[in-house]
Every structure is written in structure tokens, then in C-alpha cells.
Design an enzyme around this catalytic site. Structure first.
Site, short mmCIF file in Angstrom:
data_model
loop_
_atom_site.label_atom_id
_atom_site.label_comp_id
_atom_site.label_asym_id
_atom_site.label_seq_id
_atom_site.Cartn_x
_atom_site.Cartn_y
_atom_site.Cartn_z
N ASN A 105 0.67 -1.22 -0.17
CA ASN A 105 0.00 0.13 -0.02
C ASN A 105 0.81 1.21 0.10
O ASN A 105 2.13 1.18 0.01
CB ASN A 105 -0.72 -0.02 1.32
CG ASN A 105 -0.18 -0.14 2.41
OD1 ASN A 105 0.71 0.74 2.82
ND2 ASN A 105 -0.46 -1.24 3.19
N ASP A 174 -4.63 -6.43 5.20
CA ASP A 174 -5.79 -7.34 5.61
C ASP A 174 -5.85 -8.68 4.80
O ASP A 174 -6.41 -9.63 5.43
CB ASP A 174 -7.07 -6.63 5.53
CG ASP A 174 -7.28 -5.49 6.37
OD1 ASP A 174 -6.58 -5.40 7.49
OD2 ASP A 174 -7.63 -4.40 5.76
N LYS A 184 8.53 -17.53 -10.81
CA LYS A 184 7.69 -16.39 -11.29
C LYS A 184 6.85 -16.73 -12.01
O LYS A 184 6.82 -17.76 -12.86
CB LYS A 184 8.88 -15.56 -11.99
CG LYS A 184 8.22 -14.36 -12.64
CD LYS A 184 9.24 -13.66 -13.90
CE LYS A 184 8.40 -12.61 -14.50
NZ LYS A 184 8.90 -11.98 -15.80
N PHE A 219 -4.61 3.13 14.66
CA PHE A 219 -4.93 4.22 13.69
C PHE A 219 -6.08 3.68 12.69
O PHE A 219 -6.20 2.58 13.02
CB PHE A 219 -3.62 4.45 12.75
CG PHE A 219 -2.74 5.30 13.35
CD1 PHE A 219 -2.16 5.19 14.44
CD2 PHE A 219 -2.76 6.51 12.59
CE1 PHE A 219 -1.15 6.39 14.77
CE2 PHE A 219 -1.85 7.68 12.91
CZ PHE A 219 -1.23 7.28 13.98
N LYS A 233 -14.26 0.45 15.35
CA LYS A 233 -12.83 -0.18 15.69
C LYS A 233 -12.47 -0.06 17.25
O LYS A 233 -11.79 -1.03 17.36
CB LYS A 233 -11.69 0.41 14.64
CG LYS A 233 -12.06 -0.14 13.21
CD LYS A 233 -11.03 0.60 12.05
CE LYS A 233 -11.36 0.47 10.68
NZ LYS A 233 -10.97 1.17 9.75
N LYS A 237 -11.99 -3.67 18.84
CA LYS A 237 -10.42 -4.20 18.87
C LYS A 237 -10.07 -3.68 20.49
O LYS A 237 -8.77 -4.00 20.79
CB LYS A 237 -9.56 -3.39 17.80
CG LYS A 237 -9.87 -3.75 16.48
CD LYS A 237 -8.81 -3.41 15.63
CE LYS A 237 -9.12 -3.53 14.17
NZ LYS A 237 -8.08 -3.48 13.15
#
Ligand code: CTP
Length: 294
Positions: A105, A174, A184, A219, A233, A237
Site C-alpha cells: 500500500n 488485511d 515467477k 490508527f 474499531k 479491537k
């Protein structure tokens, strides 16, 4: 002049030895440096490399930037986090598809690094578990490099029990490819798809295994319904505070040096406004310390 002045000083003293490598590794010099350490002086290790005298080895003056970091660590902040162990995670994870490709990301790691540096300058003993970033390892922080979400899970859970504060700024994948090809993957006619499986949610695990008195800060990066998702969240959590940001807001998000965050706790939703990541980090730590001390 220098040694007599130092004898009379009561301030913190940092010594940065820089000399020929055989002089530096000489046991008399090493014993003297140990003696200084025993007396409370901070010795900044020299860099290694090609020396002015033509020899190669340890003894090089560290980069001026590193010396500045060492001075700032001593003098720049009030040491209100002294005695606290802080673990910060930062950066992206990389999930391998085959030996040449991976899924990741846009996280730059800047927010997590700013938190680690701020906590270190405030006197905390900081461990930074970092995915791959373009950032330099900060002076005075123990950096644990990791690659995948699984590596990060192991590095964090191994050290979590002894931490007073854990801040999970990393952008953890995730999902990861269900099978990593050992060679490959060659292209063929038509489209292809990759089967993905869930990774472990590190923050959730930490919330379920929280040590006595430990403060857990997560975060949450959203593109819509930020506050509602942050609240969900927080509860799901079992974390003490969530730093929420909406990547679509100007000045927020991954790559830049600024952020726009809202601190969310059971009894609070506090918008910090557009700030540098450094100032955002300072204010996040202020809020954590306020909550920890009450
Ligand atoms: N996180 C984690 N482990 C994961 C995924 C996320 O520890 N496998 C942590 C992040 O470090 C962050 C927090 O969970 O502190 C929230 O991450 P975010 O991606 O916003 O939320 P998710 O819980 O993954 O939910 P969703 O992707 O559905 O928004």
C-alpha cells in the site's frame, strides 16, 4: 580548555570520538570511553568507512545530522516519558505473490517514525517495528525491520507484554496471497486472479491480550464515515484511543509531511486540524500521557 571546562559542567555531556581506526580500537581508548560511560557521559559511536588518513574502519565522524539528533535527544524535550517503554509500528507490509511481485500500500511510514522520534526525545525507550520504507533509522530508537503482516505480528506480539504504550500506525495488509508461487508466474492468454486469505489482525490481538496498565493506540484510515468506523474499531479491537484520518481530506494521508487527524476515545472526539506529522505526533503523545496519568 575543553577538558577543564567539561570538568566544571553540570549539563549532559555527549562525546563523539573520531580518529584513526587503530587509535579508536586501542584498548586504552576503549577503556577510557567505558570509564566515561560509567560516569554518565553519552558516547556516540563513530561511523565506519574510509577515513581521512586513508585507513578504513571504525573511527569516522558520524554525519552532522546524526550528531544533531543525538543532541536533540538529550536537550530538546522535557523527559515526561522517561521510564516508559513504547512500541510503535510504521510503514506498509509487503505480501509476496511470487519471488518478484508483492501486494502493498502507499504508506510512507512518516507518521509512525515521527511518533517514535517524539517519544524517544521525551525520554521513552522506543522500539519501532517498521515495514519497508525510504526513511532512515532514527537515532536512539531500536528499529526492528519486518516485511510481511506475519513478520509484523511476530515482532510485535513477542515484545508486547513488556510495553507501557503500543501505537499501531502501520498500514497492515488485511489479505495476503493464499499461495506464494516458488517461481515467477508467467503470463498466459486471458485474465488471471489471485486467491487471497486473511492476515491476523495485530491490533485486535493486542487488545485481547493487553498487559496490566498498558495503553493501546490504533490508527484508522478511512475514505468515508470516518468517525463512525473509528468508534466501531475502538470497541471491536478493545483499544484505548484511535487516531482517525480521512485520506480524501487535503493535507491528510500517506505521502505528505502533514496530517489531519481526529483522536477518538470512548469519551472523546478531538479534531487536531492541519498540522505537520511531527506536531501531530507530539499532540497524540500529549493525549496518551494525559489519559495514562489520570
Ligand atoms: N491493523 C492491524 N492488523 C491488521 C490490519 C490492521 O494491526 N491485519 C491495525 C492498523 O495498524 C491500524 C488499525 O488496525 O492501527 C486499523 O487499520 P485499518 O486498515 O484502518 O482498519 P481495519 O481494522 O483493517 O478495517 P478495514 O480495513 O475494514 O477498514
Amino acid at each position: 580548555m575543553l577538558t577543564t571546562t567539561i570538568l566544571a559542567c553540570k549539563c549532559p555531556i555527549l562525546v563523539s570520538p573520531a580518529m584513526n581506526t587503530r587509535m579508536y580500537t586501542n584498548s586504552i581508548v576503549q577503556e577510557n570511553l567505558d570509564k566515561l560511560r560509567r560516569h554518565g557521559y553519552t558516547v556516540i559511536e563513530p561511523a565506519s568507512g574510509y577515513l581521512a588518513c586513508g585507513d578504513t574502519g571504525a573511527g569516522k565522524m558520524p554525519e552532522p545530522e546524526l550528531l544533531l539528533q543525538a543532541v536533540l535527544k538529550e536537550v530538546a524535550y522535557e523527559k515526561d516519558m522517561k521510564g516508559l517503554k513504547v512500541l510503535v509500528t510504521a510503514g506498509p507490509t509487503q505480501e509476496s505473490i511470487d519471488p518478484v511481485r508483492y501486494i502493498t500500500n502507499h504508506s510512507s511510514g512518516k507518521m509512525g517514525y515521527a511518533l517514535a522520534i517524539n517519544a524517544m526525545r521525551r525520554g521513552a525507550e522506543v522500539t519501532l517495528v517498521s515495514g519497508q520504507t525510504a526513511l532512515e533509522a532514527p537515532y536512539g530508537v531500536k528499529v526492528v525491520p519486518v516485511v510481511s503482516a506475519k513478520d509484523m505480528f511476530e515482532a510485535v506480539t513477542e515484545r508486547a507484554g513488556e510495553q507501557d504504550i503500543i501505537i499501531k500506525a502501520a498500514a497492515v495488509a488485511d489479505y495476503r496471497p493464499a499461495n506464494v508461487a516458488s517461481d515467477k508466474i508467467k503470463k498466459s492468454e486471458g485474465d488471471m486472479s489471485i486467491a487471497l486469505e486473511r492476515t491476523d489482525d495485530i491490533l485486535k490481538y493486542l487488545g485481547e491480550h493487553k498487559a496490566e496498565g498498558q495503553f493501546l493506540c490504533g490508527f484508522c484510515m478511512e475514505t468515508k464515515d470516518m468517525l463512525e468506523n473509528a468508534g466501531k474499531k475502538l470497541r471491536a479491537k478493545h483499544v484505548d484511543m484511535i487516531v482517525a484520518n480521512n485520506v480524501k481530506v487535503a493535507g491528510a494521508g500517506f505521502a505528505g509531511n502533514t496530517n489531519v487527524v481526529t483522536l477518538v476515545a470512548e469519551d472523546m472526539s478531538k479534531e487536531l486540524g492541519l498540522l505537520s506529522k511531527d506536531e501531530t505526533a507530539a499532540q497524540i503523545l500529549d493525549e496518551i500521557m494525559r489519559r495514562k496519568n489520570r
